[in-house]
Design a protein around this motif. Structure first.
Motif, PDB file in Angstrom:
ATOM      1  N   PRO A   1      -2.277 -22.074   2.699  1.00 38.66           N
ATOM      2  CA  PRO A   1      -1.895 -23.481   2.868  1.00 38.66           C
ATOM      3  C   PRO A   1      -0.891 -23.912   1.797  1.00 38.66           C
ATOM      4  O   PRO A   1      -0.948 -23.466   0.641  1.00 38.66           O
ATOM      5  N   ASP A   2       0.019 -24.801   2.179  1.00 38.01           N
ATOM      6  CA  ASP A   2       0.991 -25.375   1.239  1.00 38.01           C
ATOM      7  C   ASP A   2       1.804 -24.293   0.521  1.00 38.01           C
ATOM      8  O   ASP A   2       2.183 -24.471  -0.651  1.00 38.01           O
ATOM      9  N   ALA A   3       2.067 -23.169   1.192  1.00 35.87           N
ATOM     10  CA  ALA A   3       2.845 -22.083   0.588  1.00 35.87           C
ATOM     11  C   ALA A   3       4.138 -21.872   1.366  1.00 35.87           C
ATOM     12  O   ALA A   3       4.191 -22.098   2.583  1.00 35.87           O
ATOM     13  N   ASP A   4       5.174 -21.431   0.651  1.00 35.65           N
ATOM     14  CA  ASP A   4       6.433 -21.121   1.308  1.00 35.65           C
ATOM     15  C   ASP A   4       6.602 -19.602   1.411  1.00 35.65           C
ATOM     16  O   ASP A   4       5.701 -18.821   1.066  1.00 35.65           O
ATOM     17  N   GLY A   5       7.798 -19.171   1.861  1.00 34.76           N
ATOM     18  CA  GLY A   5       8.039 -17.746   2.036  1.00 34.76           C
ATOM     19  C   GLY A   5       7.961 -16.974   0.742  1.00 34.76           C
ATOM     20  O   GLY A   5       7.490 -15.825   0.705  1.00 34.76           O
ATOM     21  N   GLN A   6       8.400 -17.584  -0.356  1.00 36.30           N
ATOM     22  CA  GLN A   6       8.371 -16.899  -1.645  1.00 36.30           C
ATOM     23  C   GLN A   6       6.931 -16.623  -2.080  1.00 36.30           C
ATOM     24  O   GLN A   6       6.608 -15.533  -2.561  1.00 36.30           O
ATOM     25  N   ALA A   7       6.052 -17.630  -1.911  1.00 38.45           N
ATOM     26  CA  ALA A   7       4.647 -17.440  -2.270  1.00 38.45           C
ATOM     27  C   ALA A   7       4.010 -16.383  -1.380  1.00 38.45           C
ATOM     28  O   ALA A   7       3.197 -15.559  -1.834  1.00 38.45           O
ATOM     29  N   ALA A   8       4.372 -16.377  -0.076  1.00 35.63           N
ATOM     30  CA  ALA A   8       3.823 -15.378   0.835  1.00 35.63           C
ATOM     31  C   ALA A   8       4.289 -13.985   0.445  1.00 35.63           C
ATOM     32  O   ALA A   8       3.518 -13.011   0.469  1.00 35.63           O
ATOM     33  N   ALA A   9       5.559 -13.862   0.068  1.00 32.56           N
ATOM     34  CA  ALA A   9       6.075 -12.558  -0.348  1.00 32.56           C
ATOM     35  C   ALA A   9       5.371 -12.070  -1.608  1.00 32.56           C
ATOM     36  O   ALA A   9       5.070 -10.870  -1.752  1.00 32.56           O
ATOM     37  N   GLY A  10       5.072 -12.983  -2.530  1.00 34.88           N
ATOM     38  CA  GLY A  10       4.356 -12.601  -3.742  1.00 34.88           C
ATOM     39  C   GLY A  10       2.962 -12.097  -3.432  1.00 34.88           C
ATOM     40  O   GLY A  10       2.492 -11.117  -4.028  1.00 34.88           O
ATOM     41  N   THR A  11       2.260 -12.771  -2.503  1.00 37.70           N
ATOM     42  CA  THR A  11       0.911 -12.335  -2.118  1.00 37.70           C
ATOM     43  C   THR A  11       0.974 -10.949  -1.477  1.00 37.70           C
ATOM     44  O   THR A  11       0.140 -10.074  -1.759  1.00 37.70           O
ATOM     45  N   ALA A  12       1.956 -10.743  -0.592  1.00 40.14           N
ATOM     46  CA  ALA A  12       2.095  -9.440   0.049  1.00 40.14           C
ATOM     47  C   ALA A  12       2.375  -8.352  -0.979  1.00 40.14           C
ATOM     48  O   ALA A  12       1.833  -7.234  -0.911  1.00 40.14           O
ATOM     49  N   ALA A  13       3.229  -8.651  -1.957  1.00 41.83           N
ATOM     50  CA  ALA A  13       3.544  -7.662  -2.981  1.00 41.83           C
ATOM     51  C   ALA A  13       2.311  -7.296  -3.797  1.00 41.83           C
ATOM     52  O   ALA A  13       2.086  -6.119  -4.123  1.00 41.83           O
ATOM     53  N   ARG A  14       1.478  -8.298  -4.167  1.00 37.06           N
ATOM     54  CA  ARG A  14       0.277  -8.011  -4.937  1.00 37.06           C
ATOM     55  C   ARG A  14      -0.675  -7.129  -4.137  1.00 37.06           C
ATOM     56  O   ARG A  14      -1.289  -6.199  -4.669  1.00 37.06           O
ATOM     57  N   PHE A  15      -0.801  -7.430  -2.859  1.00 43.75           N
ATOM     58  CA  PHE A  15      -1.707  -6.640  -2.033  1.00 43.75           C
ATOM     59  C   PHE A  15      -1.211  -5.200  -1.900  1.00 43.75           C
ATOM     60  O   PHE A  15      -1.976  -4.226  -2.031  1.00 43.75           O
ATOM     61  N   LEU A  16       0.073  -5.025  -1.626  1.00 42.97           N
ATOM     62  CA  LEU A  16       0.610  -3.676  -1.478  1.00 42.97           C
ATOM     63  C   LEU A  16       0.519  -2.896  -2.779  1.00 42.97           C
ATOM     64  O   LEU A  16       0.327  -1.654  -2.778  1.00 42.97           O
ATOM     65  N   ALA A  17       0.658  -3.593  -3.902  1.00 45.95           N
ATOM     66  CA  ALA A  17       0.494  -2.904  -5.191  1.00 45.95           C
ATOM     67  C   ALA A  17      -0.927  -2.395  -5.355  1.00 45.95           C
ATOM     68  O   ALA A  17      -1.156  -1.289  -5.870  1.00 45.95           O
ATOM     69  N   LEU A  18      -1.895  -3.187  -4.957  1.00 47.64           N
ATOM     70  CA  LEU A  18      -3.287  -2.761  -5.031  1.00 47.64           C
ATOM     71  C   LEU A  18      -3.566  -1.604  -4.080  1.00 47.64           C
ATOM     72  O   LEU A  18      -4.421  -0.744  -4.337  1.00 47.64           O
TER      73      LEU A  18
END
Length: 602
Positions: free
Chosen positions: A536-553
């Protein structure tokens, strides 16, 4: 000014009666005209007032009244016809033999008045009261007898002549006056003590005053020429007051039904009567000990015996009530002591003034240590949003009732869910508090929460399921982003190592996805090897950051049965405004498959 008093002041009947009556009473008291003219005018007017009494009483009987009240007013109208007959006969005597002697009642008039008085006594004796029990009826008759004894004694001392040799007509007038006073006294007793008076106080007051005035005038005032003006003026005033009673009854409306009247727990009439007789004792003794003294002492003895009997009856009734109250208290204490529910009283200031013994069983707290503490101090802070509005609703009106479920602190530091029903009894004199009954709902609440969790979360991974994810996405009211996750070649894991290994991989992926999801994001398993994240209340940059953290894990392999299994995932995301959840998911899904194809090509 009350509405009833205003209506009385505006009533033309009342104005006419008071105006005409006042003029005529002044005429008689001032002695205008000769004795013969005064007597003729008086006896000519008296049958007219009797007819007015009949007419006013008949109008009252046409009102919406209970049967017993209508019976009383019909009796008044019939008695007024007897008065018409008696007074009309005396009118004839006044015109045939005018003078002061015509003020003395003739045999027909005396008989008509006595019959009318006896008839009204019978009506009042048989008028039903709100005395349902035998003890209540006995109390009434003891009080009534005490009052009537006092009235009779005082009437003898004040009204009946102490000397002999008075004319027979004067004695008859005095006896009639005494009888009228006794009837008025009995009517007052019936009105005050019976609990079901057939007339209002506004109507009763002038009628009782008329009876006392009529009796006193007939007994105290000599019918001779010296006091003729006072006698005629007083008796005519009593006739006007008598007519005024039913008119006031009609204007003020019917009396309050017996079922709605508040009964007094005691009566001061017997003691008032005793006080009156004791007050008269010094005046009687001032002339020495005579017949009047012994009559007064005898009346005092009888009235005292009646009052003492009444008091002993009250003591006996009180003893029975005390035993019943103690029995009720014991039963109530036993019920509260063994009840599994907490009963509590909260004062207007919000502090606990009483808690039942169940408090120690449910919350581990001794009742004595809880008293005087604010009730909010025992409620979970997160539940005050439920409790405080409930209390505001409870304070809104007497007898208001609210039901709510909140957590109360246990003595061991844990919290217990309680179902509470509270009622506002601040207006009840014996309570003056908010009364609450609370039942332990901890197990039911935990089971309810568990069922709710199972209905909205994936049983294997503990993440939100597809239903909860879709509901949150549809309810979003602000722009946000969605991530869709798909595991690459997950089918090989199941085929090679078995489904238990696949389940272990899914659990590990879910843990890493939850760790990468920032608050207040929601990670979910949509089914199979598909996962999603709502930001919620997130833009594309925040979504990309979440995806990057997950892929790193996800770069770290997953250990299953001693083996390290490398797991790869494809993540697609999309951002957009609320109101189009399906479109947002489609864009994220398209992005995920685009990235998946690019990975395979490379």
């Amino acid at each position: 000014m009350s509405p009833g008093l205003a209506a009385v002041r505006r009533d033309p009947w009342v104005r006419a009666l008071l105006a005409a009556g006042g003029v005529l009473v002044l005429w008689f008291l001032l002695g205008l005209g000769s004795d013969a003219a005064q007597v003729r005018l008086f006896w000519s007017l008296l049958p007219v007032t009797d007819l007015l009494l009949w007419h006013a009483s008949r109008r009252v009987t046409r009102m919406d009244l209970p049967a017993d009240t209508r019976r009383f007013w019909r009796a008044v109208s019939r008695t007024s016809l007897l008065f018409v007959l008696g007074d009309a006969s005396q009118t004839v005597v006044a015109w045939v033999r005018p003078g002061a002697a015509a003020a003395v009642p003739n045999a027909l008039q005396a008989g008509a008045i006595l019959v009318g008085v006896a008839y009204m006594v019978w009506i009042m004796l048989t008028h039903p009261g709100r005395l349902l029990t035998r003890a209540a009826r006995l109390r009434f008759w003891l009080d009534a007898a005490s009052v009537l004894v006092g009235v009779a004694v005082l009437a003898w001392l004040l009204l009946l002549p102490a000397q002999t040799g008075r004319p027979v007509g004067a004695l008859v007038a005095q006896l009639l006056g005494t009888a009228i006073i006794l009837v008025a006294g009995f009517a007052a007793v019936k009105l005050i003590l019976s609990g079901n008076a057939p007339l209002t106080v506004a109507a009763a007051a002038p009628m009782l005053a008329a009876g006392v005035l009529q009796g006193a005038a007939g007994s105290l005032v000599s019918p001779g020429p010296a006091h003729l003006d006072v006698l005629l003026g007083a008796q005519f005033l009593s006739s006007v007051l008598l007519v005024l009673g039913p008119r006031l009854q009609e204007v003020c409306g019917p009396p309050v039904p017996a079922a709605q009247r508040r009964s007094k727990p005691y009566s001061l009439l017997p003691y008032t009567t005793l006080a009156g007789m004791f007050a008269g004792l010094p005046f009687v003794l001032s002339d020495g000990v005579g017949a009047d003294t012994w009559i007064l002492l005898g009346g005092l003895f009888v009235a005292t015996v009646l009052a003492v009997s009444r008091q002993l009856l009250a003591f006996a009734e009180n003893a029975v009530l005390v035993r019943e109250i103690k029995g009720q208290e014991q039963r109530m204490s036993s019920l509260l002591a063994h009840s599994t529910d907490i009963t509590s009283l909260v004062g207007v200031d919000g502090t606990l003034t009483y808690v039942s013994p169940a408090t120690e069983r449910l919350l581990g707290k001794e009742p004595a240590l809880v008293l005087g503490t604010p009730v909010v101090a025992h409620i979970h802070p997160d539940d005050l949003g439920i409790f405080l509005p409930a209390m505001a609703q409870l304070r809104s009106a007497p007898d208001a009732t609210v039901t709510y479920q909140v957590r109360y602190a246990h003595a061991d530091g844990s919290w217990r869910w309680l179902d509470v029903v509270s009622r506002n009894l601040l207006h009840v004199p014996g309570v003056r508090a908010y009364v609450s009954n609370a039942r332990d709902a901890t197990q039911a609440r935990l089971l309810q929460d568990e069922l709710r969790h199972q209905a909205t979360h994936d049983g294997l991974t503990g993440l939100a399921n597809r239903a909860l994810f879709d509901a949150r996405l549809a309810a979003a009211d602000s722009p946000g982003a969605v991530l869709l996750v798909d595991l690459d070649d997950f089918k090989l894991v199941n085929d090679t190592y078995g489904h238990h290994a696949g389940d272990a991989v899914l659990v590990a992926v879910a843990e890493r996805l939850a760790a990468a999801t920032p608050s207040p994001g929601l990670a979910a398993r949509l089914g199979g090897d598909e996962f999603a994240v709502l930001l919620p209340d997130a833009d594309g940059q925040a979504a990309a950051g979440t995806a990057a953290r997950f892929l790193a894990l996800m770069e770290a392999p997953v250990r299953v049965d001693g083996r390290l299994l490398p797991i790869r995932a494809s993540v697609g995301f999309a951002e957009g405004p609320p109101g189009d959840p399906d479109g947002l998911l489609r864009r994220a899904d398209a992005e995920m498959y685009r990235l998946k194809r690019m990975t395979r090509v490379s």
